[in-house]
Enzyme design. Structure first.
Site, PDB file in Angstrom:
ATOM      1  CD  GLU A 208      38.194  41.220  41.396  1.00  0.00           C
ATOM      2  OE1 GLU A 208      37.242  40.872  40.690  1.00  0.00           O
ATOM      3  OE2 GLU A 208      38.068  41.773  42.502  1.00  0.00           O
TER       4      GLU A 208
ATOM      5  CB  CYS B 276      37.172  39.551  33.558  1.00  0.00           C
ATOM      6  SG  CYS B 276      37.277  41.280  34.019  1.00  0.00           S
TER       7      CYS B 276
END
Ligand code: NAP
Length: 518
Positions: free
Chosen positions: A254, A293
């Site tokens: 990720e 993010c």
């Protein structure tokens, strides 16, 4: 002053090397130190593999779920303490800290419920049986069973609690013991949380390594998994490790993302969906000081709406009070570390080479006002908005500035151009589209979905209740293609796949049924 402990090979220990210091980003005071040197990492891995793994795999999914429930309860019981630590070591406002800490408890509780529903079994069945020949006796079935190794959970600095919770919930329910490796700069919250919850599981099921144990991934081999969240640079180093390649260590990544929000050409200023767009932009730029993010970095708008949108957004960002998170009224704290501060200021500088700076939150600009803190001390940067035309050269589609920074990109407002701009992000975690025109939304689905792990459509029907795009939900996938890492986490049962082997069983139907009941 805390000296952060690690839980290695079943016992709590502190490293013996030169300590790394962790600071309060509001005051720059040292709040803790830690070291991973001197810790026996090989023993940590083998204890997890040989003690934790078998103990966890012996439990049914319902029993594993009960462990997760216990962990969620303990986090909740110590919520205030954890929130305060996140405010001290992460520069979080209380609301930001809740997002992280409650998110951790929520993810664990969600998977506890899934475990309860799966019940008194150790096998997860995937789909229905398939007849594989002419006779109905010749049958096939897919099952998931835990990988017989360890899961190394490497997390980024921005979500020390949730980052652990979302990964551990899936790994533990799937049946893999975990070794948690939080990012060092904000590890105080993760270290305390692990102290609170580790003994809810049998010894070796949960381990913790505090400090920069960058050699840990090199110890993994066949049957192990790495779930990594962080920068694409570190991700590339992990992908290139010889042991990861040769033993096919499962690696879920990720990483970065240039998330975009798209304004439909149909939206009139002041409409419910327009207001939702503004509300979400303000939240995504300023929540956790933009260190998510999933935060919106690129804002795509039709040219004829740009002026009025910028005016409204600048007004809203102007109401965000920046300062010491412990001071009443403060809505945005500092970024988490000195390095992060340097990176954000440098990133704004790079974007500003080609974009107009509409709102400048840089301390050097002289306009940054702080509440409860002094300009020049702490790692503060205010909300910063830039603007560029879609066909002008700029770094907006390449550079992730991990702070309260976004760029408005003016466009003709067509799905085709929006699609081309989305593609220039190179793969993202979440895209959002705001429109009340269903045809436009359908066209955007076709344009945007291949570039994203998740798409959020904002419309008047959900304007009052919608979650903003940066909120990751355990029911839905988190991850994205390309620069976002190509990983997939969460998404209910889908999140267990990283930690399990899917096997097709081909046998007579009665035998399959008997084995699945055993
Ligand atoms: P980072 O520098 O890559 O660090 C991430 C983690 O990797 C930390 O625990 C770090 O440990 C560890 N690490 C660093 N180098 C390593 C190595 N050579 N071997 C093994 N481990 C290593 O990233 P960050 O600065 O913490 O996080 C910011 C980035 O993460 C941003 O780009 C953001 O987009 C991304 N992010 C992505 C997601 C997502 O879900 N996609 C979520 C959050 C953040 P130490 O701290 O001890 O060095």
């Amino acid at each position: 002053m805390r000296n952060l402990q690690s839980l290695v090979a079943g016992s709590w220990q502190v490293g013996t090397g030169e300590p790394q210091t962790l600071v309060n980003p509001t005051t720059e005071e040292v709040v803790a130190y830690t070291s991973a040197e001197g810790l026996d990492l090989e023993a940590t891995v083998s204890f997890a593999r040989n003690e934790g793994g078998p103990a966890l795999r012996a439990l049914t999914l319902a029993e594993r779920g009960a462990i997760l429930e216990q962990m969620a309860k303990r986090i909740h019981e110590h919520r205030n303490e954890l929130l305060e630590l996140a405010m001290i070591n992460g520069g979080n406002t209380r609301s930001d800290a809740k997002f992280d800490v409650d998110g951790a408890a929520g993810a664990l509780a969600h998977y506890a419920t899934i475990g309860k529903e799966l019940g008194d079994t150790r096998v997860i069945v995937d789909g229905d049986g398939e007849q594989v020949g002419q006779s109905p006796r010749l049958s096939g079935r897919h099952v998931y069973l835990p990988r017989k190794g360890v899961a190394l959970l490497i997390n980024a600095f921005n979500f020390p609690a949730w980052g652990f919770g979302e990964k551990a919930a899936c790994a533990l329910l799937a049946g893999m013991p975990v070794i948690c490796k939080p990012a060092t700069s904000t590890a105080v919250v993760a270290a305390r949380m692990l102290e609170l919850i580790a003994d809810a599981a049998p010894p070796g099921v949960v381990s913790l390594v505090s400090g920069s144990a960058h050699d840990l991934p090199k110890l993994l081999g066949y049957g192990d998994a790495i779930a990594f969240t962080g920068s694409s640079g570190t991700a590339q180093r992990l992908r290139a490790l010889p042991n990861v390649m040769s033993a096919a260590v499962r690696l879920n990544i990720e990483a970065d993302s240039l998330n975009a929000a798209v304004l439909g050409p149909d939206l009139e200023p002041g409409s419910d969906t327009w207001e939702l767009f503004l509300r979400d932009l303000r939240r995504e730029m300023t929540q956790k000081t933009g260190q998510k993010c999933t935060a919106t970095r690129r804002i795509f708008v039709p040219e004829d709406r740009a002026e009025v949108l910028i005016e409204a957004l600048v007004d809203r960002l102007g109401t965000v009070i920046v300062g010491d998170p412990f001071t009443e009224g403060v809505r945005m704290g500092p970024v988490a570390s000195a390095q992060q501060h340097r990176d954000v200021l440098d990133g704004i500088g790079q974007l500003a080479e080609n974009c107009d700076v509409v709102l400048d939150g840089r301390p050097a600009g002289g306009k940054l006002e702080l509440k409860g803190a002094e300009v020049g001390k702490g790692y503060f940067v205010g909300p910063t908005l830039l603007q560029v035309a879609h066909d002008a050269p700029s770094k907006v589609h390449d550079l992730e500035v991990f702070g309260p920074v976004a760029t408005i990109v003016t466009t003709p407002g067509t799905p085709e151009v929006y699609g081309q701009l989305l593609a220039r992000g190179g793969g993202g975690l979440v895209g959002s589209v705001y429109s009340d025109d269903r045809k436009f939304a359908a066209a955007m689905l076709m344009e945007a979905a291949p570039h994203h792990g998740r798409l959020v459509f904002g419309s008047k029907k959900v304007a009052e209740k919608a979650f903003s795009p940066g909120m990751v939900l355990p029911q839905l996938l988190h991850g994205g293609p390309g620069r976002a890492g190509g990983g997939e986490e969460l998404g209910g049962m889908r999140g267990l796949a990283i930690y399990a082997q899917r096997t097709a069983i081909q046998a007579d139907r009665a035998l399959i049924d008997a084995m699945l009941k055993a």
